[in-house]
Structures are given as structure tokens and as C-alpha cells.
Scaffold this active site. Structure first.
Site, PDB file in Angstrom:
ATOM      1  N   ASP A 247      35.007 -51.455 -10.858  1.00  0.00           N
ATOM      2  CA  ASP A 247      35.914 -50.453 -10.271  1.00  0.00           C
ATOM      3  C   ASP A 247      36.810 -49.871 -11.356  1.00  0.00           C
ATOM      4  O   ASP A 247      37.211 -48.715 -11.293  1.00  0.00           O
ATOM      5  CB  ASP A 247      36.849 -51.079  -9.225  1.00  0.00           C
ATOM      6  CG  ASP A 247      36.099 -51.742  -8.084  1.00  0.00           C
ATOM      7  OD1 ASP A 247      34.936 -51.367  -7.846  1.00  0.00           O
ATOM      8  OD2 ASP A 247      36.690 -52.628  -7.442  1.00  0.00           O
TER       9      ASP A 247
ATOM     10  N   HIS B  11      37.157 -55.078  -8.435  1.00  0.00           N
ATOM     11  CA  HIS B  11      35.927 -55.573  -9.061  1.00  0.00           C
ATOM     12  C   HIS B  11      35.933 -55.055 -10.498  1.00  0.00           C
ATOM     13  O   HIS B  11      36.458 -53.961 -10.757  1.00  0.00           O
ATOM     14  CB  HIS B  11      34.661 -55.012  -8.419  1.00  0.00           C
ATOM     15  CG  HIS B  11      34.513 -55.243  -6.944  1.00  0.00           C
ATOM     16  ND1 HIS B  11      35.094 -54.433  -6.016  1.00  0.00           N
ATOM     17  CD2 HIS B  11      33.805 -56.169  -6.257  1.00  0.00           C
ATOM     18  CE1 HIS B  11      34.769 -54.862  -4.797  1.00  0.00           C
ATOM     19  NE2 HIS B  11      33.988 -55.913  -4.912  1.00  0.00           N
TER      20      HIS B  11
ATOM     21  N   HIS C 206      33.942 -58.439   8.990  1.00  0.00           N
ATOM     22  CA  HIS C 206      32.888 -59.434   8.779  1.00  0.00           C
ATOM     23  C   HIS C 206      32.813 -60.404   9.960  1.00  0.00           C
ATOM     24  O   HIS C 206      31.730 -60.844  10.343  1.00  0.00           O
ATOM     25  CB  HIS C 206      33.136 -60.228   7.496  1.00  0.00           C
ATOM     26  CG  HIS C 206      33.112 -59.379   6.257  1.00  0.00           C
ATOM     27  ND1 HIS C 206      33.248 -59.913   4.996  1.00  0.00           N
ATOM     28  CD2 HIS C 206      32.974 -58.047   6.078  1.00  0.00           C
ATOM     29  CE1 HIS C 206      33.198 -58.939   4.095  1.00  0.00           C
ATOM     30  NE2 HIS C 206      33.032 -57.797   4.737  1.00  0.00           N
TER      31      HIS C 206
ATOM     32  N   GLU D 281      34.409 -65.243   0.398  1.00  0.00           N
ATOM     33  CA  GLU D 281      34.592 -64.287   1.496  1.00  0.00           C
ATOM     34  C   GLU D 281      33.340 -64.282   2.366  1.00  0.00           C
ATOM     35  O   GLU D 281      32.300 -63.758   1.963  1.00  0.00           O
ATOM     36  CB  GLU D 281      34.855 -62.903   0.899  1.00  0.00           C
ATOM     37  CG  GLU D 281      35.204 -61.865   1.935  1.00  0.00           C
ATOM     38  CD  GLU D 281      35.520 -60.518   1.308  1.00  0.00           C
ATOM     39  OE1 GLU D 281      36.207 -60.465   0.266  1.00  0.00           O
ATOM     40  OE2 GLU D 281      35.065 -59.507   1.858  1.00  0.00           O
TER      41      GLU D 281
HETATM   42  C1  XLS Z   1      32.078 -56.182   1.397  1.00  0.00           C
HETATM   43  C2  XLS Z   1      33.182 -56.999   0.942  1.00  0.00           C
HETATM   44  C3  XLS Z   1      33.677 -56.706  -0.464  1.00  0.00           C
HETATM   45  C4  XLS Z   1      34.504 -57.851  -0.979  1.00  0.00           C
HETATM   46  C5  XLS Z   1      34.728 -57.854  -2.460  1.00  0.00           C
HETATM   47  O1  XLS Z   1      31.757 -56.097   2.566  1.00  0.00           O
HETATM   48  O2  XLS Z   1      34.225 -56.894   1.861  1.00  0.00           O
HETATM   49  O3  XLS Z   1      34.380 -55.512  -0.491  1.00  0.00           O
HETATM   50  O4  XLS Z   1      35.745 -57.875  -0.354  1.00  0.00           O
HETATM   51  O5  XLS Z   1      33.569 -57.904  -3.177  1.00  0.00           O
HETATM   52 NI    NI Z   2      36.129 -57.667   1.612  1.00  0.00          NI
HETATM   53 NI    NI Z   3      33.537 -55.983   3.851  1.00  0.00          NI
END
Ligand code: XLS
Ligand code: NI
Ligand code: NI
Length: 442
Positions: A110, A107, A277, A238
Site C-alpha cells: 500500500d 500492507h 468476515h 484475522e
Molecule cells: C480482507 C481483509 C484484509 C485484511 C488485511 O478481506 O479484511 O483487508 O484486513 O490484509
Molecule cells: Ni480486514
Molecule cells: Ni475483509
């Protein structure tokens, strides 16, 4: 890959991790991950495109809602922002090259600390991107994907692209623009959108339709900007159902595919699926993979695992061979990742405080994926797995079943066939047989 150190060596006494084979007793060696070994027509290195995630490995300091940091990093010592960011990058590239990991992901925030000033942030990011360029060139390490953190700053408490306040949205746009610039400058192969705050805490104050339209518009603008500036890679969404927000719009793979289709984004966007997730969405990881593969949209994965006893994103390193073997069967049969790879979105535990722990974690993750790939390949090549699955649907391969599939039969004709063919014999689904088969090959 050469080890690339900065002026200081942060992981002293650890040399580059080598493949030593399954009987090795060395905890700092690979047993299954052999980068140049060919599997499914590619080297393991090319097949997986393993990536180290900057946030967990070099920023994640072990803190949790009940306590502050337990990992005190030597690269965090300087009081000067750019020096601190460069030290951290030295540590990152030292680790990544010692691990022989070919990619990394980040990110914006980061890489270097951000302020509330857009211009200052752009300057800071550009400065550290120049440094990253040198590091990538010296090491050969590549950028799998970049992204913008649109969830930590307090201004994003009601969302970024879906924020009811337009002014907040503009700041999200500024961050995404700069993160896209950085990704393009570093030859990033993909770009990720994860919408941790894009959703709602309560429908009482939410116009869901309007918010989702804003999100779609925002994604179109980002995509158009990146394309205009030469970005050839893939955009990934994602999915995650919740955490930090109660309900996130990118709930799961099926929901995201519906959203992309509705808002005409399907051509440029694919999915980046994360194991934990899937668990939070009430699915298996395998389910999410299959949904993506069936739609031709499996872009990349975030590798980790959850804890079945609690409902949050524990981001543990992967170690479940059954889960991953079943996953690799789907990935292999689906033709692999489209543009992406395997990013370890995983963190060592709060009480894992030795410098070696980060190595053990990544070694374990890479080895378990390699072992799962090798196992899945043998199952596909050498067992009756494919045959059993194909035979289950054999009644649709010819005769009336095939006519039904091709759309040649009416409902009345199906009824007549029921009369003619009579009551069917039960056919076993053979679940236990197949479960045993998987374990036999592991
Ligand atoms: C959070 C997400 C995050 C994404 C990137 O749960 O996994 O880390 O991968 O923003
Ligand atoms: Ni992630
Ligand atoms: Ni995650």
C-alpha cells in the site's frame, strides 16, 4: 493533533473535524465521538484507538470486476515511484490529521509499488518507511498494525505460506520479514496475518494437513524473527471463511483458536475480527466477539459491514446502531481490546467521488461506535441487563447446581435429583424484553 500537510494540499477547504455534539447540523463534525471524554475509565480516543486503513482510503480506486477506477487521485500523478509514494503519504497524513484519527494500518504494497525483485522491494519499503517516520513524528499519528500483502501478486494464486511450491513460500517469507522490519521501525503496536489465499479451491489437488503445518511453521518463524528484533506487540490472525479462496484455513474465530492451540501459537497470537468476515462465516459479529472474549483473545477489530443480500466482502462503513450496541456490550464486558483498536477496513462506494465522501464515511463510522459505546455503558450501569442474564443461571449458584459446576456430582446423583425435584417449570428466555431494553437505551 496538528494538521500535517505536504507541499500540496489534497483536501482543500476541509478543516480539522471537531466534536460539536448531537444537535449539530454540520455534516463535517462529530456528534458523539468526543476524543477526550472518559467512558469506562478511559478517554474515547484511548478506548477505541481508531485507525485509518491505507489500502481502502488511498489506494482503493473504486474499480470492481466490471469496471476500472472511478476515483482518480491527485496523489497518483507522478511517474516517479518514490515521489508518487510520498505524495500519497502526504495525502494520507493530511486526511488522518484532519480527521484527528490517532492510528493507521498498512500492507507493505500500500505504501509503495512493489516489483518482482526482492532486493528492490526492500529498498523501496525502507525509503518510504523513513518518510513515514518523519510524518508520524510531526503528527503524533501512530501505527496500529502493519502487514504484508501475500494475496495480490500472481505468484500467490495457490497460497503463500500454504503454497505447494516452496519457492513461492520463500517470497512470502521475504515480504513478511520486510514488513516486520517496517512495523518495528515505525513503532507498530501489532502485526496482522490475514491469509486470503491460505486455503484451497479444490481438495482434489490439496494436502490440507501438510499445508496447515506449513502455515504454522511459517507463523512460528515470523514470530521468532520479530521477537528477536525487539517487537513487543501482539500478532493477530484475522479470520475469514472464504473470498478470495473458496475455503480459507482461518475460517472463523473458533477455528483459528483451535489452530493456534494445536500448533502452540496461543501465547503470542490474538484475533483481529472483522464484521463482514463474521457475516460471510454465517455468524453474527457478536458471536465472533464472544468467542474471542471467552478465550481471552480479543485483540482488535476491523470495522465495516456487509450487505445481507449478497455474499461478498462489500466493506461498507459501519452504520448499524443495534449491531454495534450489542457488540460494544460484549467488548465492554470483555475488558476491551488487547493491544489493538478499531481499524476501518471499509471503503467508500464506487460512485462516492467527492473528496468529502471519505470524511463523511469515517465521521459516520467513528460516531456510530462512540454512540454504541455510550449506549452500552448505560445499559450495563443502569439497566437490569446484567441482572437478568445473571439470574438466568442462578440455579447453578448454590446447592446441587453449584456442586455440579465444581465437579462434585456423578451422573447417578443427577438422576436421583431429577426424581427428587420433579418436572421443572418453564423459564422464559425474555428475548423480546431484552431487545426492547436495548432499543430503549439507544
Ligand atoms: C480482507 C481483509 C484484509 C485484511 C488485511 O478481506 O479484511 O483487508 O484486513 O490484509
Ligand atoms: Ni480486514
Ligand atoms: Ni475483509
Amino acid at each position: 493533533m496538528n494538521i500535517i500537510k505536504g507541499q500540496k494540499e489534497f483536501f482543500k477547504g476541509i478543516e480539522q473535524i471537531q466534536f460539536e455534539g448531537r444537535d449539530s447540523k454540520n455534516p463535517l463534525a462529530f456528534r458523539y465521538y468526543n476524543p477526550k471524554q472518559i467512558v469506562a475509565g478511559k478517554t474515547m480516543e484511548e478506548y477505541f484507538k481508531f485507525a485509518c486503513s491505507y489500502w481502502h482510503s488511498f489506494n482503493g480506486d473504486g474499480s470492481d470486476p466490471f469496471g476500472g477506477r472511478t476515483h482518480v487521485f491527485p496523489w497518483d500523478a507522478s511517474s516517479d515511484v518514490l515521489t508518487r509514494a510520498k505524495d500519497k503519504m502526504d495525502a494520507a497524513f493530511e486526511f488522518i490529521t484532519k480527521m484527528n484519527i490517532p492510528y493507521y494500518c498498512f500492507h507493505d504494497v500500500d505504501l509503495i509499488d512493489y516489483t518482482d525483485d526482492v532486493l528492490e522491494n526492500e529498498k523501496r519499503l525502507a525509503a518510504i518507511v523513513d518518510y513515514a517516520k518523519e510524518k508520524q513524528q510531526a503528527s503524533g499519528v501512530k501505527l496500529l498494525w502493519g502487514t504484508a500483502n501475500l494475496f495480490s501478486h500472481r505468484r500467490y494464486m495457490n497460497g503463500a505460506a500454504t503454497n505447494p511450491d516452496f519457492q513461492v513460500l520463500t517470497h512470502g517469507a521475504a515480504q513478511v520479514k520486510a514488513a516486520l522490519d517496517a512495523t518495528i521501525a515505525l513503532g507498530g503496536e501489532n502485526y496482522v496475518f490475514w491469509g486470503g489465499r491460505e486455503g484451497y479451491m479444490s481438495l482434489l489437488n490439496t494436502n490440507m494437513k501438510r499445508e496447515q503445518e506449513h502455515l504454522a511453521k511459517f507463523l512460528h518463524l515470523a514470530k521468532d524473527y520479530a521477537r528477536k528484533n525487539g517487537f513487543k506487540g501482539t500478532f493477530f490472525i484475522e479470520p475469514k471463511p472464504c473470498e478470495p479462496t473458496k475455503h480459507q484455513y482461518d475460517y472463523d474465530a473458533a477455528t483459528v483458536l483451535g489452530f493456534l492451540r494445536q500448533y502452540d501459537l496461543l501465547e503470542d497470537f490474538k484475533l483481529n475480527l472483522e464484521v463482514n468476515h463474521a457475516t460471510l462465516a454465517g455468524h453474527t459479529f457478536q458471536h465472533e466477539l464472544q468467542v474471542a472474549v471467552d478465550a481471552g483473545k480479543l485483540g482488535s477489530i476491523d470495522a465495516n459491514r456487509g450487505d445481507y443480500q449478497n455474499g461478498w466482502d462489500t466493506d461498507q462503513f459501519p452504520n448499524d446502531i443495534n449491531e454495534l450496541t450489542e457488540s460494544m456490550l460484549i467488548i465492554l464486558e470483555g475488558g476491551g481490546f488487547q493491544g489493538g483498536g478499531v481499524n476501518f477496513d471499509a471503503k467508500i462506494r464506487r460512485n462516492s467521488t467527492d473528496p468529502q465522501d471519505l470524511f463523511y464515511a469515517h465521521i459516520g463510522g467513528m460516531d456510530i461506535f462512540a454512540r454504541a459505546l455510550l449506549t452500552a455503558e448505560r445499559i450495563l450501569e443502569d439497566s437490569e441487563y446484567r441482572k437478568i442474564r445473571a439470574e438466568r443461571y442462578a440455579s447453578f449458584d448454590q446447592g446441587s447446581g453449584a456442586s455440579f459446576e465444581s465437579g462434585a456430582l456423578t451422573l447417578e446423583q443427577l438422576r436421583d435429583l431429577a426424581v427428587e425435584l420433579g418436572e421443572p417449570q418453564p423459564v422464559s428466555g425474555k428475548q423480546e424484553y431484552l431487545e426492547n431494553l436495548i432499543n430503549r437505551y439507544i
